[in-house]
Design an enzyme around this catalytic site. Sequence first.
Site, PDB file in Angstrom:
ATOM      1  N   HIS A   1       0.855  -1.193   0.000  1.00 59.18           N
ATOM      2  CA  HIS A   1       0.000   0.000   0.000  1.00 59.18           C
ATOM      3  C   HIS A   1       0.890   1.243   0.000  1.00 59.18           C
ATOM      4  CE1 HIS A   1       0.861   0.464   4.255  1.00 59.18           C
ATOM      5  NE2 HIS A   1       0.294  -0.704   4.545  1.00 59.18           N
TER       6      HIS A   1
ATOM      7  N   CYS B   1      -2.843  -4.335  21.998  1.00 61.06           N
ATOM      8  CA  CYS B   1      -1.656  -3.716  21.402  1.00 61.06           C
ATOM      9  C   CYS B   1      -2.023  -2.320  20.886  1.00 61.06           C
ATOM     10  CB  CYS B   1      -1.165  -4.588  20.254  1.00 61.06           C
ATOM     11  SG  CYS B   1      -0.087  -3.723  19.128  1.00 61.06           S
TER      12      CYS B   1
ATOM     13  N   HIS C   1       4.004   1.476   2.366  1.00 62.30           N
ATOM     14  CA  HIS C   1       5.209   0.763   1.915  1.00 62.30           C
ATOM     15  C   HIS C   1       5.871   1.525   0.775  1.00 62.30           C
ATOM     16  CE1 HIS C   1       2.500  -2.763   3.154  1.00 62.30           C
ATOM     17  NE2 HIS C   1       3.414  -2.668   4.089  1.00 62.30           N
TER      18      HIS C   1
ATOM     19  N   CYS D   1       2.655  -7.280  15.726  1.00 62.15           N
ATOM     20  CA  CYS D   1       3.990  -6.660  15.778  1.00 62.15           C
ATOM     21  C   CYS D   1       5.086  -7.720  15.818  1.00 62.15           C
ATOM     22  CB  CYS D   1       4.172  -5.838  17.045  1.00 62.15           C
ATOM     23  SG  CYS D   1       3.019  -4.516  17.306  1.00 62.15           S
TER      24      CYS D   1
ATOM     25  N   HIS E   1      -1.887  -2.315  16.864  1.00 64.84           N
ATOM     26  CA  HIS E   1      -2.846  -3.126  16.107  1.00 64.84           C
ATOM     27  C   HIS E   1      -4.251  -3.092  16.683  1.00 64.84           C
ATOM     28  CE1 HIS E   1       0.972  -4.605  14.537  1.00 64.84           C
ATOM     29  NE2 HIS E   1       0.282  -4.783  13.433  1.00 64.84           N
TER      30      HIS E   1
ATOM     31  N   LYS F   1      -2.682  -2.332   6.674  1.00 62.18           N
ATOM     32  CA  LYS F   1      -3.406  -3.474   6.128  1.00 62.18           C
ATOM     33  C   LYS F   1      -4.691  -3.716   6.901  1.00 62.18           C
ATOM     34  CE  LYS F   1       1.038  -5.362   6.517  1.00 62.18           C
ATOM     35  NZ  LYS F   1       2.115  -5.815   5.730  1.00 62.18           N
TER      36      LYS F   1
ATOM     37  N   LYS G   1      -3.941   5.615  10.632  1.00 63.80           N
ATOM     38  CA  LYS G   1      -2.722   5.156   9.965  1.00 63.80           C
ATOM     39  C   LYS G   1      -3.074   4.275   8.759  1.00 63.80           C
ATOM     40  CE  LYS G   1       1.376   2.413  10.503  1.00 63.80           C
ATOM     41  NZ  LYS G   1       1.722   1.062  10.830  1.00 63.80           N
TER      42      LYS G   1
ATOM     43  N   CYS H   1       2.270  -9.760  20.891  1.00 64.54           N
ATOM     44  CA  CYS H   1       1.380  -9.276  19.820  1.00 64.54           C
ATOM     45  C   CYS H   1       1.849  -9.907  18.514  1.00 64.54           C
ATOM     46  CB  CYS H   1       1.400  -7.754  19.702  1.00 64.54           C
ATOM     47  SG  CYS H   1       0.513  -7.207  18.206  1.00 64.54           S
TER      48      CYS H   1
HETATM   49  O1  ME8 Z   1       7.238  -4.030  10.029  1.00 64.70           O
HETATM   50  N1  ME8 Z   1       3.049   5.377   6.835  1.00 64.70           N
HETATM   51  O2  ME8 Z   1       6.814  -4.920   7.932  1.00 64.70           O
HETATM   52  P1  ME8 Z   1       5.511  -4.135   7.475  1.00 64.70           P
HETATM   53  C1  ME8 Z   1       4.360   5.316   6.547  1.00 64.70           C
HETATM   54  N2  ME8 Z   1       8.463  -6.902   8.403  1.00 64.70           N
HETATM   55  N3  ME8 Z   1       5.041   4.181   6.362  1.00 64.70           N
HETATM   56  C2  ME8 Z   1       4.373   3.033   6.477  1.00 64.70           C
HETATM   57  C3  ME8 Z   1       2.989   2.999   6.780  1.00 64.70           C
HETATM   58  C4  ME8 Z   1       2.330   4.250   6.955  1.00 64.70           C
HETATM   59  N4  ME8 Z   1       1.039   4.333   7.223  1.00 64.70           N
HETATM   60  N5  ME8 Z   1       2.595   1.721   6.823  1.00 64.70           N
HETATM   61  C5  ME8 Z   1       3.696   0.959   6.554  1.00 64.70           C
HETATM   62  C6  ME8 Z   1       7.457  -4.841   9.142  1.00 64.70           C
HETATM   63  N6  ME8 Z   1       4.767   1.752   6.332  1.00 64.70           N
HETATM   64  C7  ME8 Z   1       8.595  -5.814   9.287  1.00 64.70           C
HETATM   65  C8  ME8 Z   1       9.908  -5.078   9.044  1.00 64.70           C
HETATM   66  S1  ME8 Z   1      12.579  -4.979   8.849  1.00 64.70           S
HETATM   67  C9  ME8 Z   1      13.853  -5.937   9.294  1.00 64.70           C
HETATM   68  C10 ME8 Z   1      11.147  -5.922   9.189  1.00 64.70           C
HETATM   69  C11 ME8 Z   1       6.128   1.300   5.994  1.00 64.70           C
HETATM   70  O3  ME8 Z   1       5.055  -4.824   6.247  1.00 64.70           O
HETATM   71  C12 ME8 Z   1       7.138   1.772   7.037  1.00 64.70           C
HETATM   72  O4  ME8 Z   1       8.413   1.741   6.475  1.00 64.70           O
HETATM   73  O5  ME8 Z   1       4.586  -3.988   8.608  1.00 64.70           O
HETATM   74  C13 ME8 Z   1       7.020   0.693   8.079  1.00 64.70           C
HETATM   75  O6  ME8 Z   1       8.148   0.646   8.938  1.00 64.70           O
HETATM   76  C14 ME8 Z   1       6.936  -0.538   7.210  1.00 64.70           C
HETATM   77  O7  ME8 Z   1       6.155  -0.119   6.067  1.00 64.70           O
HETATM   78  C15 ME8 Z   1       6.271  -1.702   7.920  1.00 64.70           C
HETATM   79  O8  ME8 Z   1       6.066  -2.732   7.016  1.00 64.70           O
END
Ligand code: ME8
Length: 676
Positions: A18, A149, A21, A131, A152, A311, A308, A128
């Site tokens: 989305h 959490c 990301h 997270c 979430h 997903k 926020k 959680c």
């Molecule tokens: O946390 N605004 O993966 P994830 C800005 N797999 N950035 C956002 C966002 C938002 N509303 N939503 C997501 C994970 N992001 C782990 C990470 S790293 C070793 C493991 C971006 O799929 C932002 O960079 O939940 C956030 O940190 C990341 O997507 C979380 O992606």
Amino acid sequence: MSTFYVTTPIYYVNDVPHLGHAYTTIVCDTLARFHQMRGDDTRFLTGTDEHGQKIEEAAHKRGLTPAQLVDQVAPRFDDAWKTLGIADYRFIRTTGERHKRVVAELWKRIRRENPDDIYLASYQGWYCVGCEAFYTESQLVKDAEQWVCATHKRAVAWLDKERSWFFRLSRFAAPLLAHIEAHPEFIRPDAYRNEIVAFLRSGLRDLSVSRTSFAWGIPVPEPDPEGLAHVIYVWMDALTNYLSDLCPDDGTIGGPDVARYWPEALHVIGKDILRFHAVYWPAFLMAANLPLPKGIFAHGWWTVRGEKISKSLPATRIDPVVLSDALGAGSAHGRAIGIDAMRYYLLREVPLGNDGDFTFESLFGRFNAELANDLGNLINRSLTMLTKFGAEFPPAFDAAAHAAEGPARQLEQAAVEASAQAVACFEAVQPSRALEAIWRFVGVANRFIDQTQPWAMGKAKDPALRHTLWALRASLWAIARMTAPVLPAASQALRAWIGDDGPLAWPVAREGSVLVHAPANLGSSPPSPLFPRLDDKAQAAILEKVVGLAAVPTPPPAPATPEEKPAAATIDYDAFGKIELRAGKVLTAVAVPKAKKLLHLSVDLGEAQPRSIVAGIAEAYAPDAIVGRTVIVVANLAPATIRGIRSEGMILAAGDEAILGLSALDRDVPPGTRVR
Ligand code: ME8
């Protein structure tokens, strides 16, 4: 030549990409493009995080094995980045063999270097799954007698005396504080550094780094004396991706790429995962006697109407590909220009580090004012002048005119300033400020046209027009290059129009001048507007494409032979067509008090507000088991009030008296999609 290594978080594959990301990925892409232009040896890594309980649960919910799920979803991230034109990235998956070897190697290395840093004990506490994190009660919120959490907004699970390997995190608070003090740039921006410093000062608890209650992970590479099978904690696994991508295939931690890139690593992340990156990751590395990355830059959250983008909240989800397609629809360059506009908005609207609320008003406002007007008009006016007068007054640099007090000299000074400021801002990971500096120059260049009035000079046959036209062309050259990290497609089109086919390097000042280094003999060809202004109609079309209801298929035609009477107990197409079935995503589910069969749901049908629906499925489904599912909803059933709750639709389920199964779709479709 310097070295630059930038990484995005690796994204979970429990859902598809989305705008959140895309934001982090675009920030990293912009930095990588900038450093590439500066001649730095640049490496850019993104990828997917594929192990852990969350992924295992997501797979089971979809009736897939975890391996099937990750193989289906991981390519969707890779494809999205390709579609969005993300440049020259490496894509890592944590299910890759090399990565798995390196994670096992990191564990063994910690055991070799500091054997006591990993020990066996048993964990009892809250977890959680969203997270993939352990929490103390002080880090959670209490909601109706449940610990929830904060991110979430869902109940956390109690892990009861799960036997686990622990990492001696408590030993690292002091060394981490010392590192942060010695390297103020380790955690940026400052507010996040302060947050981590406060967290470290409050002391650290040892961290459980293995799980035995599920199997989808990398096995711990040493036996448990009691024979239990452990998988490595998913964050220890995931964080290691930044290093494993640099390692040789046999999994050794080392080799030329580690030596070259690792010390320069910059992890760009969302603030939600700061603690994992700024505390756990460096502590693991310290325990393994490995060098730390150079820095961590945390950015804020994008929200939609204050929620926020995530997903779990489908109403906030904006598909970056759909958005860029819609934004580019009016341009001859299509999606590529839409992508540029989206990149520009995301990077310019909020300083990196702050939160930002995504609104179409501000997006359209910036598009029209800054891209269509400021930049677009400058390009159109300049190219028009060059085409109109260029043959009679071939552009030529005139040193005396350039040095004399006047508009050309101001233009030169503005170019020198913009280039230097943008360099400093990109290097400091402040793309919004870099864009501000570049747009100040765009403003000066527009004023240059107003002041010099090339059309009047042409009419008056003023030979000074040659230098004026040269200055306009040189300004476009500088702008095409300075905007290249953020607006790759617009920059490329502009460079083609002005005949700039040299290697794409940053325009630097030499001997006090940026503009004089513009290549000579630039040709020009007739432009079509890069960013056509978005009028009311175009704006409405974009809204419809990005947030509107999915297109409703026209009802199927009536049977070819209308005189044929339908058989008894059947209905004709018309009757069926009147039932509006739609895909709906369950956002929340709570039990209705004193009604053991009823759940009260809110269901996203792609409309402005989620629907409130009361469903008689409580005996068959716990609330948690249906949140996030896509079900089939009768959307045009007359509303009813059930136990005092308004119910605005019905969910299809199988079973007469007892509910035996819930309707579902076998893949994700946008909420509101018609089912027939
Ligand atoms: O946390 N605004 O993966 P994830 C800005 N797999 N950035 C956002 C966002 C938002 N509303 N939503 C997501 C994970 N992001 C782990 C990470 S790293 C070793 C493991 C971006 O799929 C932002 O960079 O939940 C956030 O940190 C990341 O997507 C979380 O992606």
